[in-house]
Design an enzyme around this catalytic site. Structure first.
Site, PDB file in Angstrom:
ATOM      1  CG  ASP A 559      60.331  32.667  42.902  1.00 12.87           C
ATOM      2  OD1 ASP A 559      59.277  32.027  42.092  1.00 12.87           O
ATOM      3  OD2 ASP A 559      60.997  33.583  42.338  1.00 12.87           O
ATOM      4  CD  GLU A 597      48.575  18.743  42.289  1.00  9.75           C
ATOM      5  OE1 GLU A 597      49.096  20.131  42.549  1.00  9.75           O
ATOM      6  OE2 GLU A 597      48.264  18.496  41.713  1.00  9.75           O
ATOM      7  CG  ASP A 629      57.855  35.242  43.820  1.00  7.93           C
ATOM      8  OD1 ASP A 629      56.651  36.281  42.896  1.00  7.93           O
ATOM      9  OD2 ASP A 629      58.769  36.505  44.093  1.00  7.93           O
ATOM     10  CG  HIS A 762      64.243  33.928  41.303  1.00 10.37           C
ATOM     11  ND1 HIS A 762      63.355  34.273  40.326  1.00 10.37           N
ATOM     12  CD2 HIS A 762      65.194  35.121  40.440  1.00 10.37           C
ATOM     13  CE1 HIS A 762      64.410  34.529  39.373  1.00 10.37           C
ATOM     14  NE2 HIS A 762      65.525  35.132  39.146  1.00 10.37           N
TER      15      HIS A 762
END
Length: 787
Positions: A559, A597, A629, A762
């Site tokens: 994430d 990137e 995600d 996350h």
């Protein structure tokens, strides 16, 4: 000042015609496991009555550079093209067929030169073609305007029905977020109920309050409070993000209008809107519009927009209010909606659309007929899973919660807490003592052995006091296993300082506890149980698992979080499983600037995870499943063409290693809502509900899953898109594995909305981006220290 930009046909973003009208082979995405259920969704079928939509190419000779002039010339020839057109400057769409080539003439008003306009037919499109979707949405915007809704940002609201919350100085505008889209089931209108929270305070009011609070640091405080905020200008209902404050400008300054004349802000607002600006010395707010690319890839940069604080109103919920439980409860009464209320609001909108002759006429011109009923479809409810503890296992209850079971039976493995310390200010001494004694009472059943901690009473609760005390204890006791801190109030500065010390400088698992959490005697036992489970998992203990039949499997969660302190810097959290029971995790973080990137950091993390897996298991995983995600629909192609091939290239680092890779994108912020449908009533969709047809995308293997138990509100599913699957996992495998993963988040004894590795990633990215602002120490990478 800003150019007048109407929501005209020019707002349509056209895709490449060649790729857009390909007919897709139906993909195999339907699973069979589970019990059939009927669900409703916030999608309304649309029927296209027209046989076709005609696409024409328009050329201007000599060339006309100005888009506005092109639109004007085309408008002059409505007698030829008809009133119903969608034109983006070079491509024209009409619901009627003209001759294959039509030549028209116009005079350019700036120099009276005659311009030849050649209109050539290039394509006959079926009305459900993907190319038609953008201008169907323009038609929809016009229709929403016809029925009296105001466009704010991308959604439509009804200021007339605003709910005023006088005590909180807020008003809530009810409204809708709508779009027409093409899915496996055909053309649908997707309607979500939306609410816009506006404050009664203008930006100038906020500035005045800040001025009285701190006159010395006034400008710094304003910058901190206002930059990045979204404001609304009520005179045109437009929203803007504040990017800077121009302290040396005021409403008395002049700016140039489109026609070249100069005027002051005071005169402009008086003349155009009949508004008298009162404060002549207020600074101005600056908004920099995002670069918008036109067809042909040319970047169009519109000038900076200056706004008057007195006329700009704050939007969103104030930070102070977010922390006020009662105020949020008052607000949620108006914002949270049950399935019944949600569907009632949608039906109300449909009624308004269908009974308004003007809106009906607008839709009919493009042959669009919106049905009056909410879509009902057949879905499935996946089988319940078995949760495994150390020496017991049980099938989950229908609400998918096992909070009682995890505190009754021993966790899979526990770390003995021999040397640990608890830090607290003097006034919390009693609570700290009580917490420690409760830990001892509840530790036995969970299977945790816990020795008495080193209790450190602090003379005050200053950040410096905590940091110095923790540092000196860690220096004098190098075998310390855990640091527990009891804090008073919501102290982000203190929390950040403790985490920086314990995650970066002196790596050690740490637990911060707010005094409010442990001050209610009747809840102390259950709170202590939860904290103890959390501490055990931070130390490397294993709480529970589910059986996953795939052997030699590695599951990865990724994430991205955007760091608040460093402008535009992103943080990627990466978490990978290290054993077959999915109870050991390895985590890494990488920071990157916009020019870098994401894949560079991704590759470093994957290689490190594979090496760690080899150290632990003496072999490499045969199957790797990545849950990624933070990818929008617009980024899917980039991930497919660039990110996945780069990951596969990583495997070449290891001799003759070719694992099977499954790459699944996880999307939470989607517009779909599901409702249960029983005895002619809409309710809350049950956990485990999976839908893999009708609302899925034609060119993707995707499905929707509600894994979590919904107590109030509507069923918000998560969308999963399988972008790569060399393991040839069947749709059933993908759906069941994903559902199993939603059971493994150890901070919650129940299922969550996304797979556990995504949630872990996350939490890790959020901690690193929000509080640490740097990578955590590598010594903690094999523990869930970020829980």
């Amino acid at each position: 000042m800003r150019r007048a930009a109407d929501l005209a046909e020019s707002d349509i973003c056209f895709t490449d015609p060649i790729t857009s009208s390909i007919d897709f082979e139906p993909l195999n995405k339907a699973g069979t496991k589970g019990t059939p259920v009927t669900i409703g969704s916030n999608h309304i079928p649309i029927h296209c009555k027209n046989k076709a939509v005609y696409q024409y190419h328009v050329t201007f000779t000599p060339n006309v550079e100005s888009m506005a002039v092109r639109f004007g010339m085309m408008k002059d020839h409505r007698s030829t093209t008809g009133e119903v057109v969608a034109f983006d400057g070079s491509i024209l769409y009409l619901p009627v067929k003209m001759d294959n080539e039509v030549v028209l003439k116009s005079l350019r008003r700036t120099d009276n030169e005659e311009i030849q306009i050649k209109i050539q037919m290039t394509k006959v499109l079926p009305p459900s073609s993907d190319l038609c979707i953008p201008f169907y949405n323009v038609v929809l915007r016009r229709v929403m305007k016809i029925i009296g809704l105001k466009l704010v940002g991308r959604n439509h609201y009804d200021p007339e029905s605003a709910v005023i919350l006088g005590k909180q100085r807020l008003q809530v505008w009810p409204g809708y977020s709508t779009c027409i889209k093409q899915t496996d089931g055909g053309l649908y209108l997707c309607v979500d109920v939306s609410h816009k929270v506006l404050r009664n305070d203008s930006v100038l009011d906020v500035m005045n309050v800040l001025y009285h609070q701190s006159k010395e640091n006034f400008q710094d405080e304003c910058t901190k409070e206002l930059i990045g905020s979204i404001v609304i200008t009520r005179y045109n209902n437009r929203t803007y993000r504040i990017d800077a404050i121009e302290w040396n400008k005021s409403p008395k300054d002049t700016f140039t209008l489109i026609n070249g004349t100069k005027t002051t802000f005071v005169d402009y607002y008086s003349k155009n809107y009949g508004i008298t600006i009162k404060d002549m010395d207020q600074p101005l707010l600056m908004h920099r519009p995002k670069e918008r690319s036109k067809q042909g890839g040319k970047q169009v940069i519109t000038g900076e927009i200056l706004l008057v604080p007195e006329l700009s109103f704050m939007t969103g919920i104030p930070e102070k209010m977010r922390k006020d439980f009662r105020a949020m409860k008052d607000l949620s009464i108006h914002i949270s909606m049950s399935s019944e209320q949600h569907t009632h609001s949608i039906k109300q909108l449909l009624k308004n659309l269908i009974t308004n002759p003007e809106s009906l006429n607008e839709l009919n011109q493009w042959g669009l007929e919106i049905r009056s009923e909410i879509l009902l479809v057949k879905a499935r409810c996946l089988p319940l899973e078995t949760i495994c503890l150390q020496s017991s296992s049980f099938v989950t209850s229908t609400d998918l919660s096992w909070s009682r079971e995890v505190v009754r039976d021993a966790s899979i493995s526990s770390i003995t807490l021999n040397i640990w310390a608890i830090f607290y200010p003097r006034r919390c001494a009693e609570h700290a003592e009580e917490l420690v004694s409760t830990f001892n009472k509840v530790a036995g059943p969970i299977g945790v052995k816990i020795e008495r901690p080193l209790c450190v009473e602090l003379r005050d609760d200053r950040t410096e006091t905590y940091v110095k005390s923790i540092h000196s204890q860690l220096t004098s006791e190098p075998k310390m296993q855990l640091v527990v801190c009891i804090m008073v109030g919501n102290r982000d500065d203190l929390y950040s300082a403790i985490k920086k010390l314990c995650c970066v400088k002196n790596p050690i698992p740490s637990q911060a506890i707010n005094i409010r959490t442990i001050s209610q005697q009747q809840k102390l036992r259950s709170v202590a149980q939860k904290i103890l489970l959390q501490m055990n998992s931070k130390l490397g203990g294993e709480l529970w698992t589910v059986s996953v039949p795939l052997k030699h499997l590695m599951v990865i969660g990724v994430d991205v979080h955007h760091d608040t302190s460093k402008a535009h810097q992103s943080v990627m959290g990466f978490v990978a499983s290290m054993n077959s029971s999915l109870t050991r995790w390895y985590s890494r973080v990488t920071f990157q600037t916009p020019t870098e990137e994401l894949i560079n950091g991704f590759r470093v993390c994957l290689l490190a995870a594979l090496q760690k897996y080899y150290e632990v298991n003496h072999n490499l995983p045969e199957k790797i499943v990545v849950y990624r995600d933070g990818v929008s629909d617009g980024q899917l192609k980039m991930v497919e063409q660039y990110e996945i091939p780069q990951l596969i290239k990583c495997f070449e680092t290891f001799p003759s290693y070719e694992p099977k890779l499954v790459f699944i994108v996880v999307q939470k912020n989607i517009s779909a809502t599901f409702y249960s449908w029983t005895s002619n009533h809409f309710g809350i969709a049950p956990p485990g509900t999976v839908l893999d047809h009708t609302l899925t995308q034609r060119d993707r293997v995707d499905f929707y899953l509600i894994a979590h138990h919904i107590r109030q509100g509507c069923g918000l599913p998560t969308r999963y898109i399988s972008l790569y699957n060399s393991a040839n996992l069947t749709p059933d495998h993908l759906q069941r594995l994903t559902f199993k993963m939603c059971h493994l988040y150890w901070n919650w004894p129940g299922t969550i909305r996304v797979p556990a590795p995504c949630k872990y990633a996350h939490k890790l990215a959020f901690l690193s981006g929000q509080y640490l602002h740097s990578e955590p120490a590598i010594q903690l990478s094999d523990k869930l220290f970020f829980l």
